[in-house]
Write a protein that holds these residues in place. Sequence first.
Motif, PDB file in Angstrom:
ATOM      1  N   TRP A   1       2.906  16.995  15.338  1.00  0.00           N
ATOM      2  CA  TRP A   1       1.544  16.599  14.956  1.00  0.00           C
ATOM      3  C   TRP A   1       1.407  16.470  13.441  1.00  0.00           C
ATOM      4  N   SER A   2       2.119  17.314  12.664  1.00  0.00           N
ATOM      5  CA  SER A   2       2.005  17.217  11.202  1.00  0.00           C
ATOM      6  C   SER A   2       2.585  15.903  10.701  1.00  0.00           C
ATOM      7  N   MET A   3       3.701  15.472  11.300  1.00  0.00           N
ATOM      8  CA  MET A   3       4.306  14.187  10.905  1.00  0.00           C
ATOM      9  C   MET A   3       3.379  13.027  11.233  1.00  0.00           C
ATOM     10  N   ILE A   4       2.695  13.110  12.370  1.00  0.00           N
ATOM     11  CA  ILE A   4       1.762  12.046  12.757  1.00  0.00           C
ATOM     12  C   ILE A   4       0.592  11.984  11.781  1.00  0.00           C
ATOM     13  N   VAL A   5       0.055  13.150  11.401  1.00  0.00           N
ATOM     14  CA  VAL A   5      -1.071  13.182  10.452  1.00  0.00           C
ATOM     15  C   VAL A   5      -0.639  12.629   9.099  1.00  0.00           C
ATOM     16  N   ILE A   6       0.538  13.057   8.621  1.00  0.00           N
ATOM     17  CA  ILE A   6       1.026  12.559   7.323  1.00  0.00           C
ATOM     18  C   ILE A   6       1.248  11.055   7.382  1.00  0.00           C
ATOM     19  N   GLY A   7       1.838  10.577   8.487  1.00  0.00           N
ATOM     20  CA  GLY A   7       2.054   9.131   8.630  1.00  0.00           C
ATOM     21  C   GLY A   7       0.744   8.356   8.611  1.00  0.00           C
ATOM     22  N   ALA A   8      -0.281   8.872   9.281  1.00  0.00           N
ATOM     23  CA  ALA A   8      -1.584   8.210   9.283  1.00  0.00           C
ATOM     24  C   ALA A   8      -2.192   8.192   7.878  1.00  0.00           C
ATOM     25  N   LEU A   9      -2.070   9.311   7.148  1.00  0.00           N
ATOM     26  CA  LEU A   9      -2.593   9.356   5.779  1.00  0.00           C
ATOM     27  C   LEU A   9      -1.859   8.383   4.874  1.00  0.00           C
ATOM     28  N   VAL A  10      -0.535   8.272   5.049  1.00  0.00           N
ATOM     29  CA  VAL A  10       0.242   7.309   4.253  1.00  0.00           C
ATOM     30  C   VAL A  10      -0.231   5.891   4.540  1.00  0.00           C
ATOM     31  N   ALA A  11      -0.431   5.566   5.807  1.00  0.00           N
ATOM     32  CA  ALA A  11      -0.882   4.215   6.167  1.00  0.00           C
ATOM     33  C   ALA A  11      -2.251   3.907   5.553  1.00  0.00           C
ATOM     34  N   ILE A  12      -3.145   4.878   5.564  1.00  0.00           N
ATOM     35  CA  ILE A  12      -4.471   4.674   4.971  1.00  0.00           C
ATOM     36  C   ILE A  12      -4.351   4.453   3.462  1.00  0.00           C
ATOM     37  N   CYS A  13      -3.512   5.275   2.814  1.00  0.00           N
ATOM     38  CA  CYS A  13      -3.345   5.133   1.359  1.00  0.00           C
ATOM     39  C   CYS A  13      -2.704   3.800   0.999  1.00  0.00           C
ATOM     40  N   VAL A  14      -1.724   3.359   1.789  1.00  0.00           N
ATOM     41  CA  VAL A  14      -1.100   2.050   1.539  1.00  0.00           C
ATOM     42  C   VAL A  14      -2.148   0.947   1.637  1.00  0.00           C
ATOM     43  N   ALA A  15      -2.991   1.022   2.655  1.00  0.00           N
ATOM     44  CA  ALA A  15      -4.032   0.003   2.817  1.00  0.00           C
ATOM     45  C   ALA A  15      -5.001   0.004   1.637  1.00  0.00           C
ATOM     46  N   LEU A  16      -5.381   1.198   1.167  1.00  0.00           N
ATOM     47  CA  LEU A  16      -6.318   1.276   0.033  1.00  0.00           C
ATOM     48  C   LEU A  16      -5.691   0.741  -1.253  1.00  0.00           C
ATOM     49  N   VAL A  17      -4.414   1.100  -1.512  1.00  0.00           N
ATOM     50  CA  VAL A  17      -3.745   0.591  -2.716  1.00  0.00           C
ATOM     51  C   VAL A  17      -3.550  -0.914  -2.617  1.00  0.00           C
ATOM     52  N   TRP A  18      -3.162  -1.416  -1.443  1.00  0.00           N
ATOM     53  CA  TRP A  18      -2.970  -2.858  -1.265  1.00  0.00           C
ATOM     54  C   TRP A  18      -4.268  -3.619  -1.489  1.00  0.00           C
ATOM     55  N   ARG A  19      -5.365  -3.043  -1.016  1.00  0.00           N
ATOM     56  CA  ARG A  19      -6.671  -3.701  -1.201  1.00  0.00           C
ATOM     57  C   ARG A  19      -7.072  -3.740  -2.668  1.00  0.00           C
ATOM     58  N   ARG A  20      -6.750  -2.643  -3.417  1.00  0.00           N
ATOM     59  CA  ARG A  20      -7.157  -2.577  -4.821  1.00  0.00           C
ATOM     60  C   ARG A  20      -6.185  -3.310  -5.751  1.00  0.00           C
ATOM     61  N   ASP A  21      -4.843  -3.103  -5.558  1.00  0.00           N
ATOM     62  CA  ASP A  21      -3.857  -3.612  -6.505  1.00  0.00           C
ATOM     63  C   ASP A  21      -2.945  -4.694  -5.934  1.00  0.00           C
ATOM     64  N   GLY A  22      -3.109  -4.992  -4.659  1.00  0.00           N
ATOM     65  CA  GLY A  22      -2.255  -6.001  -4.053  1.00  0.00           C
ATOM     66  C   GLY A  22      -0.874  -5.446  -3.719  1.00  0.00           C
ATOM     67  N   ILE A  23       0.007  -6.357  -3.309  1.00  0.00           N
ATOM     68  CA  ILE A  23       1.338  -5.942  -2.878  1.00  0.00           C
ATOM     69  C   ILE A  23       2.156  -5.380  -4.038  1.00  0.00           C
ATOM     70  N   ASP A  24       1.875  -5.847  -5.276  1.00  0.00           N
ATOM     71  CA  ASP A  24       2.622  -5.332  -6.432  1.00  0.00           C
ATOM     72  C   ASP A  24       2.373  -3.842  -6.636  1.00  0.00           C
ATOM     73  N   GLY A  25       1.139  -3.406  -6.443  1.00  0.00           N
ATOM     74  CA  GLY A  25       0.835  -1.980  -6.575  1.00  0.00           C
ATOM     75  C   GLY A  25       1.563  -1.146  -5.540  1.00  0.00           C
ATOM     76  N   VAL A  26       1.617  -1.647  -4.300  1.00  0.00           N
ATOM     77  CA  VAL A  26       2.317  -0.928  -3.230  1.00  0.00           C
ATOM     78  C   VAL A  26       3.809  -0.857  -3.535  1.00  0.00           C
ATOM     79  N   LEU A  27       4.415  -1.976  -3.950  1.00  0.00           N
ATOM     80  CA  LEU A  27       5.855  -1.999  -4.254  1.00  0.00           C
ATOM     81  C   LEU A  27       6.192  -1.115  -5.447  1.00  0.00           C
ATOM     82  N   ASN A  28       5.295  -1.060  -6.437  1.00  0.00           N
ATOM     83  CA  ASN A  28       5.525  -0.205  -7.613  1.00  0.00           C
ATOM     84  C   ASN A  28       5.593   1.267  -7.197  1.00  0.00           C
ATOM     85  N   ILE A  29       4.642   1.693  -6.375  1.00  0.00           N
ATOM     86  CA  ILE A  29       4.638   3.085  -5.890  1.00  0.00           C
ATOM     87  C   ILE A  29       5.869   3.343  -5.035  1.00  0.00           C
ATOM     88  N   LEU A  30       6.210   2.411  -4.161  1.00  0.00           N
ATOM     89  CA  LEU A  30       7.363   2.578  -3.283  1.00  0.00           C
ATOM     90  C   LEU A  30       8.655   2.711  -4.091  1.00  0.00           C
TER      91      LEU A  30
END
Length: 197
Positions: free
Chosen positions: A28-57
């Motif tokens: 369950w902890s892995m599922i929660v962390i995965g869901a939080l990561v997906a939400i954060c990726v979506a928020l960064v992508w919305r604000r900074d685009g794909i370049d922001g996501v790739l920079n963090i990655l």
Amino acid sequence: MSEPPLTDPAPADDGEPKPRRARKPVGWSMIVIGALVAICVALVWRRDGIDGVLNILTHDLWLFGEIIPRVLAGCLLGGFIAEILPHDKVSRSLGPESGLKGLLIGTAFGAILPGGPFTAYPVAAALLTVGADFGATIAMVVSWTLIGYGRAVAWELPILGTDFTLWRIVISLPIPVLAGWLGRFVFVRMYPKGEPS
């Protein structure tokens, strides 16, 4: 004269440790962390685009590459400690029947344990494997966190001074013992017949 009936011999207690429980790769902890990561990726992508996501990655992959050797070394250390330490002596010194002595030994061991979390947590897991109880292991981890000498020597003494460091350590001394006692008390109440299978 009749012979006694044949019975199966009692199973020999060869003193081998119980096999460890298999850990689930996804809990369950892995599922929660995965869901939080997906939400954060979506928020960064919305604000900074794909370049922001790739920079963090990219930065995270670099950090992962630096950390993986330390994690591997810590896990190997924990595995070898679990094989080297004599189970009966650890159980006697740090087990459920060790009382205050076990909590004090755990506290002292945590205070002198070098290294960061990559060392401390695998060692704590190894202690649990070879017979230490929750209380002594909690005392060790809390002691390593609060009064470990590495942090005091490397950071506190040069930045905050001797007086602050010594008083903080003195005030922190009873906390690992109390945390270990509380952990032992709660564990016994939750699992009166021992660790769940």
